[in-house]
Structures are given as C-alpha cells and as structure tokens.
Design a protein around this motif. Structure first.
Motif, PDB file in Angstrom:
ATOM      1  N   ARG A 190       0.710  -1.251   0.073  1.00 50.19           N
ATOM      2  CA  ARG A 190      -0.058  -0.061  -0.031  1.00 50.19           C
ATOM      3  C   ARG A 190       0.785   1.296   0.047  1.00 50.19           C
ATOM      4  NH1 ARG A 190      -2.324  -1.787   5.601  1.00 50.19           N
ATOM      5  NH2 ARG A 190      -2.143  -3.478   4.658  1.00 50.19           N
ATOM      6  N   GLY A 191       0.346   2.222  -0.731  1.00 49.90           N
ATOM      7  CA  GLY A 191       0.918   3.598  -0.583  1.00 49.90           C
ATOM      8  C   GLY A 191       2.283   3.679  -1.488  1.00 49.90           C
ATOM      9  N   LYS A 192       2.445   2.700  -2.045  1.00 55.57           N
ATOM     10  CA  LYS A 192       3.707   2.876  -3.353  1.00 55.57           C
ATOM     11  C   LYS A 192       3.331   3.742  -4.523  1.00 55.57           C
ATOM     12  CE  LYS A 192       6.438   0.497  -0.591  1.00 55.57           C
ATOM     13  NZ  LYS A 192       7.590   1.000   0.016  1.00 55.57           N
ATOM     14  N   LEU A 193       4.304   4.563  -4.787  1.00 54.21           N
ATOM     15  CA  LEU A 193       4.240   5.210  -6.198  1.00 54.21           C
ATOM     16  C   LEU A 193       4.638   4.206  -7.244  1.00 54.21           C
ATOM     17  CD1 LEU A 193       5.847   8.757  -4.976  1.00 54.21           C
ATOM     18  CD2 LEU A 193       3.296   8.111  -5.335  1.00 54.21           C
ATOM     19  N   MET A 194       4.602   4.559  -8.501  1.00 56.53           N
ATOM     20  CA  MET A 194       4.747   3.796  -9.604  1.00 56.53           C
ATOM     21  C   MET A 194       6.239   3.490  -9.688  1.00 56.53           C
ATOM     22  SD  MET A 194       4.531   3.911 -13.703  1.00 56.53           S
ATOM     23  CE  MET A 194       2.629   3.892 -13.710  1.00 56.53           C
ATOM     24  N   GLY A 195       7.007   4.454  -9.470  1.00 56.63           N
ATOM     25  CA  GLY A 195       8.509   4.379  -9.257  1.00 56.63           C
ATOM     26  C   GLY A 195       8.961   3.285  -8.225  1.00 56.63           C
ATOM     27  N   GLN A 196       8.393   3.552  -7.063  1.00 54.97           N
ATOM     28  CA  GLN A 196       8.604   2.538  -6.237  1.00 54.97           C
ATOM     29  C   GLN A 196       8.154   1.273  -6.484  1.00 54.97           C
ATOM     30  OE1 GLN A 196       6.507   4.825  -3.143  1.00 54.97           O
ATOM     31  NE2 GLN A 196       8.341   5.315  -1.931  1.00 54.97           N
ATOM     32  N   LEU A 240       7.866  -0.214  -9.282  1.00 53.09           N
ATOM     33  CA  LEU A 240       8.775  -0.712 -10.291  1.00 53.09           C
ATOM     34  C   LEU A 240      10.188  -0.984  -9.758  1.00 53.09           C
ATOM     35  CD1 LEU A 240       7.794   1.378 -13.481  1.00 53.09           C
ATOM     36  CD2 LEU A 240       6.866  -0.730 -12.636  1.00 53.09           C
ATOM     37  N   ALA A 241      10.774  -0.254  -9.106  1.00 53.48           N
ATOM     38  CA  ALA A 241      12.185  -0.449  -8.117  1.00 53.48           C
ATOM     39  C   ALA A 241      12.217  -1.682  -7.509  1.00 53.48           C
ATOM     40  CB  ALA A 241      12.692   0.823  -7.812  1.00 53.48           C
ATOM     41  N   GLU A 242      11.099  -1.598  -6.735  1.00 51.95           N
ATOM     42  CA  GLU A 242      11.028  -2.699  -5.534  1.00 51.95           C
ATOM     43  C   GLU A 242      10.531  -4.223  -5.810  1.00 51.95           C
ATOM     44  OE1 GLU A 242       9.200  -0.793  -2.156  1.00 51.95           O
ATOM     45  OE2 GLU A 242      10.432   0.933  -2.290  1.00 51.95           O
ATOM     46  N   GLY A 298       9.818  -9.886  -9.083  1.00 49.40           N
ATOM     47  CA  GLY A 298       8.805 -10.527  -9.687  1.00 49.40           C
ATOM     48  C   GLY A 298       9.585 -11.529 -10.913  1.00 49.40           C
ATOM     49  N   LEU A 299      10.414 -10.781 -11.734  1.00 49.51           N
ATOM     50  CA  LEU A 299      10.926 -11.496 -12.793  1.00 49.51           C
ATOM     51  C   LEU A 299      11.706 -12.560 -12.476  1.00 49.51           C
ATOM     52  CD1 LEU A 299      11.732  -8.349 -15.070  1.00 49.51           C
ATOM     53  CD2 LEU A 299      10.319 -10.369 -15.620  1.00 49.51           C
ATOM     54  N   ASP A 300      12.533 -12.399 -11.217  1.00 47.89           N
ATOM     55  CA  ASP A 300      13.201 -13.556 -10.772  1.00 47.89           C
ATOM     56  C   ASP A 300      12.402 -14.890 -10.568  1.00 47.89           C
ATOM     57  OD1 ASP A 300      15.607 -12.100 -10.971  1.00 47.89           O
ATOM     58  OD2 ASP A 300      15.828 -11.503  -8.792  1.00 47.89           O
ATOM     59  N   MET A 301      11.232 -14.846  -9.968  1.00 47.51           N
ATOM     60  CA  MET A 301      10.465 -15.826  -9.976  1.00 47.51           C
ATOM     61  C   MET A 301      10.018 -16.558 -10.991  1.00 47.51           C
ATOM     62  SD  MET A 301       7.989 -14.218  -6.743  1.00 47.51           S
ATOM     63  CE  MET A 301       8.698 -13.381  -5.384  1.00 47.51           C
ATOM     64  N   ARG A 302      10.258 -16.163 -12.229  1.00 49.15           N
ATOM     65  CA  ARG A 302       9.720 -16.652 -13.673  1.00 49.15           C
ATOM     66  C   ARG A 302       8.427 -16.868 -13.605  1.00 49.15           C
ATOM     67  NH1 ARG A 302      14.328 -17.278 -16.604  1.00 49.15           N
ATOM     68  NH2 ARG A 302      16.383 -17.283 -15.584  1.00 49.15           N
ATOM     69  N   PRO A 349       5.806 -12.843   0.019  1.00 50.61           N
ATOM     70  CA  PRO A 349       6.964 -12.293  -0.689  1.00 50.61           C
ATOM     71  C   PRO A 349       7.502 -13.403  -1.516  1.00 50.61           C
ATOM     72  CG  PRO A 349       7.211 -12.780   1.635  1.00 50.61           C
ATOM     73  CD  PRO A 349       5.954 -12.718   1.284  1.00 50.61           C
ATOM     74  N   VAL A 350       7.231 -14.642  -1.347  1.00 50.35           N
ATOM     75  CA  VAL A 350       7.685 -15.667  -2.232  1.00 50.35           C
ATOM     76  C   VAL A 350       6.445 -16.578  -2.715  1.00 50.35           C
ATOM     77  CG1 VAL A 350       9.766 -15.826  -0.737  1.00 50.35           C
ATOM     78  CG2 VAL A 350       7.758 -17.283  -0.307  1.00 50.35           C
ATOM     79  N   LEU A 351       6.749 -17.308  -3.968  1.00 45.87           N
ATOM     80  CA  LEU A 351       5.829 -18.069  -4.625  1.00 45.87           C
ATOM     81  C   LEU A 351       5.708 -19.147  -3.567  1.00 45.87           C
ATOM     82  CD1 LEU A 351       7.388 -18.496  -8.155  1.00 45.87           C
ATOM     83  CD2 LEU A 351       5.070 -17.312  -7.545  1.00 45.87           C
TER      84      LEU A 351
END
Length: 253
Positions: free
Chosen positions: A51-57, A59-61, A66-70, A244-246
């Motif tokens: 909650r509360g995250k801006l788009m930049g946050q 994408l950065a965080e 997420g990509l690493d989880m394939r 936070p994890v699959l």
C-alpha cells in the motif's frame, strides 16, 4: 503454474479486511489465485504489492523480484497514488510503465494490466477524471503494442457505486474486490464460482445527510491522509509484502 501480483494497495487488498489473510486483507488478487488453484492445484502464488507505493517504487522494488520468480502469469497495477499527487508528469510516468510491461511480456509471462476507475460520481475523484483518462489511454496503447491483457475498470459501471468502496473512499471493499476478481478471471477466460453483488437501488440522501457523511469522511480519512503527506509518510512505510515468495495457496489457508 505460477502467479505474481505486483502493485500498491489495490493489489495488496486494502479495504477488504480479513484477519485470516496476511497483512489482514484479502483482495481481488487472492480471490483470483484461489479460483486458479481450483483448476491448477499446484499453483504457486506471490503477492508483492504494498500500500501507498508510487509507480517508481513499485517498479524499483517489485519488478526484478517478480521477474526472478519466472512467473507464468503476472498482474501489474501502479500509478494510482501518483495521479493523486498535486503534480505529475503522466507521459514520463507511462514511459517507465511501458518499459516495465515490455520486460514482463518479454519474459514469456502472460501479463494483465488495469485501467483506472471512473470516479465521475464522487466529488473528489471527479477532479482527477482527466488524469485517469489519460493514464487509461496510455495503458490501452501499451497493452496493445506489448501484447498484454487489459482489465478495463473504467468500463465497470458497478464500481461507480460507493457501496463497492471502503469507508475511506480510496479502496474497494469486499464487494468491489470480488467484482474486480470476476473481471480478471473473465479476461483470462477462466471459469469460476464467484458471483457479483446485486445491490439494488441506492438510497437517496438529503443534502444534510450528504454533508454529514462528507464531514465524517473528511475527519476520519481525508485529514489523516493529508497529514501523512505533509510529514512525508506513507501508509506502507512499515508494511511488508503479504506473500513475498511463491507458495501454494494452501500454505496461507
């Protein structure tokens, strides 16, 4: 099959309070995962939204994690908090969004993005309508060019009904989150057992009743939000991703 959900309070599930779920909220993404697990019992699901995250946050965080989880399936919604700021460069914002969506699509995942809700019937969000419309057009163009799927919440007229929203008027309640989950599954072409709410006609309020409701909302929700902004604080400053994890759905039951 694996699903990773990324974003802000909308995807975390804020407004849909349920102490049985991580962070005390359920939301549309959990509902979608539960329905997918009916068809794919081995489904793995992660929800990185905070909650509360801006788009930049967001994408950065969340993007690299997420990509690493394939994942096989990704949902991404970000930018709503940016649009509520006094000033925002929507074109620059959406350039970053385009690149992020491109990376997700190029990973081989099915990617689902969202348009913003039409707030025409709410005095506060009516003022943001032009910004949201521009955001939505960018989203549709990006999705078409990148090959992502779009959940068009602007077209979901039922979300104009305040009874679909939590008392803070910023977040969907359980009815609203259920409606979004149904639409996500429809876009994915997945059968499900959920049904939307039949709310019937809305109660007609007198001007005095509307003023009283607006005053209560301002005191309990709007003013605390403004105070956080002035202090440079976010509702998500001390919140961790709920999943936070699959992991299998059953692990959170």
């Amino acid at each position: 099959m694996s699903l990773v959900a990324m974003g802000d309070s909308f995807t975390e599930g804020v407004g849909d309070d349920d102490p049985a779920y991580p962070n005390g909220v359920r939301g549309w993404a959990d509902r979608v995962a539960e329905q997918l697990a009916v068809h794919e019992p081995d489904l793995l699901y992660a929800n990185l939204a905070v909650r509360g995250k801006l788009m930049g946050q967001v994408l950065a965080e969340q993007l690299d994690q997420g990509l690493d989880m394939r994942p096989d399936l990704v949902t991404l919604y970000a930018g709503g908090n940016d649009l509520m700021r006094p000033s925002v460069d929507i074109d620059a914002l959406m350039d970053d969004y385009d690149k992020a969506i491109g990376r997700l699509v190029e990973s081989g995942a099915t990617v689902v993005v969202f348009t913003g809700v039409d707030g025409v019937e709410d005095a506060l969000f009516r003022k943001m309508r032009g910004r949201v419309a521009i955001y939505n057009e960018h989203t549709r163009v990006i999705a078409k060019q990148r090959g992502a799927l779009v959940v068009d919440m602007w077209a979901m007229r039922q979300l104009r009904d305040r009874r679909m929203w939590a008392p803070d008027r910023l977040h969907l309640n359980s009815l609203g989150h259920t409606a979004v989950a149904i639409e996500v599954l429809a876009v994915l072409g997945v059968e499900h057992t959920m049904t939307g709410a039949e709310l019937g006609p809305r109660a007609l309020l007198s001007p005095r009743e509307r003023r009283a409701q607006n005053l209560q909302w301002s005191r309990e929700h709007a003013w605390p939000w403004v105070q956080r902004r002035l202090r440079g604080e976010s509702s998500g400053d001390h919140i961790k991703p709920k999943r936070p994890v699959l992991a299998p759905i059953r692990s959170q039951d």
